[in-house]
Design a protein around this motif. Structure first.
Motif, short mmCIF file in Angstrom:
data_model
loop_
_atom_site.label_atom_id
_atom_site.label_comp_id
_atom_site.label_asym_id
_atom_site.label_seq_id
_atom_site.Cartn_x
_atom_site.Cartn_y
_atom_site.Cartn_z
N ALA A 15 0.83 -1.20 0.00
CA ALA A 15 0.00 0.00 0.00
C ALA A 15 0.86 1.25 0.00
N ILE A 16 1.95 1.23 0.78
CA ILE A 16 2.86 2.38 0.83
C ILE A 16 3.52 2.59 -0.54
N ALA A 17 4.00 1.49 -1.13
CA ALA A 17 4.61 1.60 -2.45
C ALA A 17 3.60 2.06 -3.50
N SER A 18 2.37 1.59 -3.38
CA SER A 18 1.34 1.94 -4.34
C SER A 18 1.02 3.43 -4.30
N ALA A 19 1.06 4.01 -3.10
CA ALA A 19 0.79 5.44 -2.98
C ALA A 19 1.82 6.25 -3.77
N GLY A 20 3.08 5.85 -3.66
CA GLY A 20 4.12 6.53 -4.43
C GLY A 20 3.94 6.37 -5.92
N LEU A 21 3.60 5.16 -6.35
CA LEU A 21 3.39 4.91 -7.78
C LEU A 21 2.18 5.68 -8.31
N LEU A 22 1.16 5.81 -7.48
CA LEU A 22 -0.04 6.53 -7.91
C LEU A 22 0.26 8.02 -8.09
N ILE A 23 1.06 8.57 -7.19
CA ILE A 23 1.47 9.97 -7.35
C ILE A 23 2.26 10.16 -8.64
N ALA A 24 3.15 9.22 -8.91
CA ALA A 24 3.93 9.28 -10.15
C ALA A 24 3.02 9.20 -11.38
N SER A 25 1.97 8.37 -11.31
CA SER A 25 1.03 8.25 -12.42
C SER A 25 0.27 9.56 -12.64
N TRP A 26 -0.11 10.22 -11.54
CA TRP A 26 -0.81 11.50 -11.65
C TRP A 26 0.08 12.55 -12.28
N LEU A 27 1.35 12.60 -11.85
CA LEU A 27 2.28 13.57 -12.42
C LEU A 27 2.49 13.32 -13.91
N GLU A 28 2.56 12.05 -14.29
CA GLU A 28 2.71 11.72 -15.71
C GLU A 28 1.47 12.13 -16.50
N ALA A 29 0.29 11.90 -15.89
CA ALA A 29 -0.96 12.25 -16.56
C ALA A 29 -1.08 13.76 -16.77
N MET A 30 -0.44 14.55 -15.91
CA MET A 30 -0.46 16.00 -16.04
C MET A 30 0.59 16.51 -17.02
N GLY A 31 1.41 15.61 -17.55
CA GLY A 31 2.46 15.98 -18.49
C GLY A 31 1.94 16.17 -19.90
N PRO A 32 2.85 16.36 -20.85
CA PRO A 32 2.43 16.68 -22.22
C PRO A 32 1.65 15.57 -22.92
N GLU A 33 1.89 14.30 -22.58
CA GLU A 33 1.19 13.21 -23.25
C GLU A 33 -0.21 12.99 -22.71
N GLY A 34 -0.47 13.50 -21.52
CA GLY A 34 -1.80 13.37 -20.94
C GLY A 34 -2.09 11.97 -20.44
N SER A 35 -3.36 11.61 -20.42
CA SER A 35 -3.82 10.35 -19.84
C SER A 35 -5.09 9.91 -20.54
N ASP A 36 -5.37 8.59 -20.50
CA ASP A 36 -6.62 8.07 -21.05
C ASP A 36 -7.83 8.80 -20.47
N PHE A 37 -7.71 9.26 -19.24
CA PHE A 37 -8.85 9.92 -18.59
C PHE A 37 -9.26 11.20 -19.31
N LEU A 38 -8.38 11.76 -20.13
CA LEU A 38 -8.76 12.94 -20.90
C LEU A 38 -10.01 12.68 -21.74
N ALA A 39 -10.15 11.46 -22.27
CA ALA A 39 -11.33 11.13 -23.07
C ALA A 39 -12.59 11.21 -22.22
N PHE A 40 -12.53 10.71 -20.98
CA PHE A 40 -13.70 10.76 -20.09
C PHE A 40 -14.01 12.20 -19.70
N TRP A 41 -12.96 12.95 -19.37
CA TRP A 41 -13.15 14.34 -18.96
C TRP A 41 -13.69 15.17 -20.12
N GLY A 42 -13.16 14.93 -21.31
CA GLY A 42 -13.65 15.65 -22.48
C GLY A 42 -15.11 15.34 -22.76
N SER A 43 -15.51 14.08 -22.59
CA SER A 43 -16.92 13.72 -22.79
C SER A 43 -17.79 14.40 -21.76
N ALA A 44 -17.30 14.52 -20.54
CA ALA A 44 -18.06 15.19 -19.49
C ALA A 44 -18.23 16.67 -19.80
#
Length: 385
Positions: free
Chosen positions: A23-52
């Protein structure tokens, strides 16, 4: 050798301790995933957010308008953008998150959908909750901010409730209209078991969600969704080896190494075999919905030709069903070690797929299915509470 063969050292205390560390390791990995999603390539979630955003701006059909989506999604910061290809009922889920800026919406989506999946999983196996909440299959789903938690909650909830509340179970399974290829085996499973109340409820749920989305979002949105099929077809037509290696299906691996025609034929044969196996599971396990449902979910990981590792949170149910059976009746030789490997499989097979040139998740799903099938059948009519 007995250290692994019997694994007696892997007791409840150690499992809880390892779960905390993960769980501790997962928290760090999840933060890294969020930072990557905020980067120039974005994230799959952009499609959901755009539809919203399309729904909230009063133009729900624009959820499927590629030019509109590119403009809105890149306006949030990233240079990358993603097509929205889910059926219109999925807009009911995404719409509320469009009220938030993309960085906060990503966090809220992961938190809410993880909560729904974790609630369903822990309700199904309350004594095994540490294994559920830090399931590596959930970690990869959270990192992608995709819809694996939504479909996972529906599948886990539908199977777990079938014996006790068949109408609610059917309603949950019918809601898989939001990602129908994950429900490929569901009607065959319900029909073979004579679970007609659940079958009718699932049919009504699916039809009702389609009708409601038509009423709320309009004919233009329904027609625009059919246009999105071209985008889906283009994605698969232009898929390269890197994309296919990210898929956790036998079809994708065979397409890389044996070609399109062979992969298509093998996928059809495998799907038919899984349908037959799921229907036969009622004879092997009697009217035990959890046992046959575990088989159905493991078979789903093999039957669908289009599946990614972030789609696999639903595998927590067959894995934990085997753990519970082992605790009740004793673990077979090597079973503990295999269950540990299968528990890690959704994340591990994705991590090594590109370096290895092969995604081994279909092999893991096959092993899971074999363990389920060879588990001593319960007596006919027995119920798992």
């Amino acid at each position: 050798m007995n250290f692994i063969r019997e694994a007696r050292w892997l007791d409840a205390g150690r499992v809880r301790g390892y779960a905390v560390l993960l769980a501790i390791a997962s928290a760090g990995l999840l933060i890294a995933s969020w930072l990557e999603a905020m980067g120039p390539e974005g994230s799959d979630f952009l499609a959901f957010w755009g539809s919203a955003r399309a729904v909230l701006e009063g133009v729900p059909s624009a959820a499927y308008d590629l030019q509109w989506q590119e403009r809105v999604q890149t306006g949030a910061g990233p240079t990358g953008w993603f097509a929205f290809v889910n059926p219109p009922p999925f807009l009911f889920l995404t719409a509320p998150f469009g009220a938030l800026p993309f960085p906060l919406a990503w966090i809220a989506w992961v938190a809410v959908t993880y909560g729904a999946w974790a609630w369903a999983s822990v309700r199904a196996f309350p004594r095994l909750w540490p294994l559920a909440i830090v399931f590596p299959g959930a970690l990869i789903a959270a990192g992608h901010a995709q819809n694996g938690f939504v479909t996972g909650a529906l599948l886990v909830g539908g199977v777990a409730l079938l014996d006790r509340r068949p109408m609610l179970a059917g309603a949950l399974l019918g809601a898989l209209i939001v990602k129908p290829h994950l429900a490929l085996l569901v009607p065959f499973w319900l029909a073979a078991g004579g679970r007609w109340r659940a079958f009718a409820s699932a049919s009504a749920s699916a039809a009702g969600l389609l009708a409601l989305s038509w009423l709320v979002f309009g004919t233009a949105t329904m027609l625009a969704y059919t246009d999105s099929w071209d985008a889906s077809a283009a994605i698969m037509r232009e898929a390269d080896a890197d994309f296919l290696l990210r898929m956790s299906t036998l079809y994708a691996q065979l397409r890389i190494h044996a070609g399109q025609v062979f992969a298509n034929g093998a996928a059809l044969v495998l799907a038919l075999a899984m349908i037959g196996l799921v229907m036969a599971s009622w004879k092997r396990f009697g009217q035990n919905g959890m046992a046959t449902g575990s088989v159905m979910l493991a078979a789903t990981a093999l039957a669908s030709p289009y599946l990614f590792n972030y789609d696999l949170p639903f595998l927590i149910l067959p894995i934990l069903w085997l753990v519970r059976e082992g605790l009740r009746h004793g673990f077979r030789p090597w079973e503990k070690a295999l269950l540990v490997a299968l528990w890690f499989a959704p994340y591990a097979t994705r991590a090594v797929a590109l370096p290895l040139g092969l995604n081994l998740m279909p092999l893991a799903a096959g092993v899971l299915l074999w363990l389920l099938w060879t588990r001593a059948p319960v007596r006919s009519g027995a119920q798992q509470k």
